[in-house]
Design an enzyme around this catalytic site. Structure first.
Site, short mmCIF file in Angstrom:
data_model
loop_
_atom_site.label_atom_id
_atom_site.label_comp_id
_atom_site.label_asym_id
_atom_site.label_seq_id
_atom_site.Cartn_x
_atom_site.Cartn_y
_atom_site.Cartn_z
N LYS A 78 58.20 61.51 125.98
CA LYS A 78 58.30 60.14 125.42
C LYS A 78 58.95 60.22 124.04
O LYS A 78 58.27 60.42 123.04
CB LYS A 78 56.90 59.52 125.33
CG LYS A 78 56.89 58.16 124.63
CD LYS A 78 55.59 57.42 124.84
CE LYS A 78 55.56 56.15 124.02
NZ LYS A 78 54.50 55.23 124.40
N ARG B 129 39.92 42.40 120.34
CA ARG B 129 40.73 43.46 120.98
C ARG B 129 40.41 43.48 122.47
O ARG B 129 41.29 43.64 123.31
CB ARG B 129 40.44 44.82 120.34
CG ARG B 129 40.99 44.94 118.93
CD ARG B 129 41.04 46.39 118.45
NE ARG B 129 39.72 46.97 118.22
CZ ARG B 129 39.01 46.82 117.11
NH1 ARG B 129 39.50 46.10 116.11
NH2 ARG B 129 37.83 47.38 116.96
N GLU C 282 54.87 63.14 123.14
CA GLU C 282 55.60 62.16 122.34
C GLU C 282 55.89 62.67 120.92
O GLU C 282 55.04 62.58 120.04
CB GLU C 282 54.79 60.84 122.24
CG GLU C 282 55.50 59.79 121.41
CD GLU C 282 54.76 58.45 121.33
OE1 GLU C 282 53.66 58.34 121.89
OE2 GLU C 282 55.30 57.54 120.70
N LYS D 68 48.25 60.71 126.52
CA LYS D 68 49.35 60.65 125.54
C LYS D 68 48.94 61.24 124.21
O LYS D 68 47.79 61.08 123.78
CB LYS D 68 49.77 59.20 125.32
CG LYS D 68 50.84 59.04 124.25
CD LYS D 68 51.12 57.60 123.91
CE LYS D 68 50.73 57.31 122.47
NZ LYS D 68 51.15 55.99 122.01
P1 13P Z 1 56.41 51.29 120.60
O1 13P Z 1 57.14 51.06 121.90
O2 13P Z 1 55.94 50.03 119.95
O3 13P Z 1 57.15 52.21 119.69
O4 13P Z 1 55.07 52.05 120.95
C1 13P Z 1 55.12 53.08 121.81
C2 13P Z 1 53.98 53.96 121.55
O5 13P Z 1 53.14 54.15 122.38
C3 13P Z 1 53.92 54.62 120.25
O6 13P Z 1 53.06 55.70 120.35
#
Ligand code: 13P
Length: 335
Positions: free
Chosen positions: A219, A46, A177, A136
């Site tokens: 988001k 990773r 998000e 986030k």
């Molecule tokens: P994806 O663009 O692969 O959906 O991932 C965005 C993300 O940060 C999900 O939390």
């Protein structure tokens, strides 16, 4: 709270067609993607993969900020430099995913709640000391038989609002998000209705918890039919439904919407974002950009395969996908 600081960070993140690269896959998610590509699922792999991304020459041409996973913040490049420092030196603002993943919501079937509020303030203070300027938190909403329930929506948006309030208190921009998942065979209309309901409830709770909307990034998912639905809409239909939904539910004081890709192919995600900006940009109050993970990383991860010899090729693909996403932010992408 110094709102101007938050506004400046948001302005910088999305200037000149830039957007956000999500490279914050949790260990279980990263493991799944590594396994699919025959890559050993270890902290060292990773580290190598995240280093490959951060060391991609010129990435800041199209990426204003990158979301890191907490593990990455503790890791260093081959030169012994903390990953966040290397990112900042390349001209990209560092952010961090601070939620601690999803658990089944007790008492409900197949619905999830995101955890991570405990100790959040202290963690934010320490991340700020590492140069982190945004965070986030991802909540997921599943469409299915009889779901989402109101309880699941309320629990998730309330936690998103509490998280956002704590971030702003600490001078960190919250990426909020609420992801309505693409899994299932639902129609685009169903996705529209659920997303609109979730967003209206979210903004009600952001208001209740005194979050300043001028200092957040939303988001969300785009408005698309479920992946198992045979009827998939045209790019223009998706763009139109997405814009209609957001105009109905997102206040004009929100400065920026940065879409997730959610499992759409890199081409589809870019085409949809491009159509939204090309067809509607002049009529929308927010910047419309991207915060993609898979739609930027997938080709690079597949090319890398965990092999040192493939690093340059993988970086070329990563750079290209980021450039395409940026063109889509500007509405100038030609598929
Ligand atoms: P994806 O663009 O692969 O959906 O991932 C965005 C993300 O940060 C999900 O939390």
């Amino acid at each position: 709270m110094e709102i101007q600081l938050l506004k400046d960070t948001i302005e910088e993140l999305f200037s000149n067609g830039k957007g956000i690269l999500a490279m914050d896959e949790s260990t279980p998610t990263c493991d799944k993607r590594f396994e699919a590509n025959g890559i050993p699922q270890t902290p060292e792999m990773r580290r190598k993969y995240r280093q490959l991304i951060i060391k991609t020459e010129g990435l800041s041409d199209s990426i204003g900020g990158a979301i890191l996973y907490e593990e990455t913040l503790q890791q260093q490049t081959d030169d012994g430099e903390p990953m966040a420092t290397a990112l900042l030196k390349s001209g990209i603002i560092a952010g961090v995913k601070v939620d601690q993943g999803t658990k089944l919501l007790a008492g409900f079937e197949n619905e999830k709640i995101t955890e991570g509020l405990d100790g959040l303030q202290q963690r934010l203070i320490s991340y700020k000391g590492m140069g982190i300027r945004f965070a986030k938190w991802r909540a997921i909403i599943t469409i299915g038989d009889g779901i989402p329930t109101d309880a699941c929506i309320y629990a998730n948006v309330q936690d998103l609002a509490r998280y956002a309030a704590i971030c702003q208190q600490e001078g960190i921009v919250p990426i909020v998000e609420p992801e309505v998942l693409m899994d299932g065979n639902h129609s685009i209309q169903k996705c529209y209705e659920v997303t609109e309901k979730v967003l209206k409830s979210l903004f009600h709770h952001l208001y209740l918890f005194k979050v300043n909307l001028e200092g957040i990034i939303l988001k969300p998912n785009m408005i698309v039919a479920g992946t198992e639905n045979k009827h998939q809409n045209t790019v223009d239909e998706v763009a139109q439904a997405t814009v209609k939904c957001f105009l109905s539910a997102v206040p004009a004081s929100v400065p920026a919407i940065a879409f997730l890709s959610g499992g759409q192919s890199p081409e589809k995600a870019a085409a949809h974002l491009n159509a939204i900006n090309k067809n509607f940009k002049n009529h929308l109050p927010w910047k419309i950009s991207f915060s993609f993970a898979r739609a930027i990383q997938q080709p690079a991860l597949e090319a890398w395969k965990g092999n040192e010899d493939n690093v340059a090729e993988a970086q070329k693909l990563l750079y290209r996908r980021a450039k395409i996403a940026s063109a889509a932010h500007l509405g100038t992408y030609k598929p």
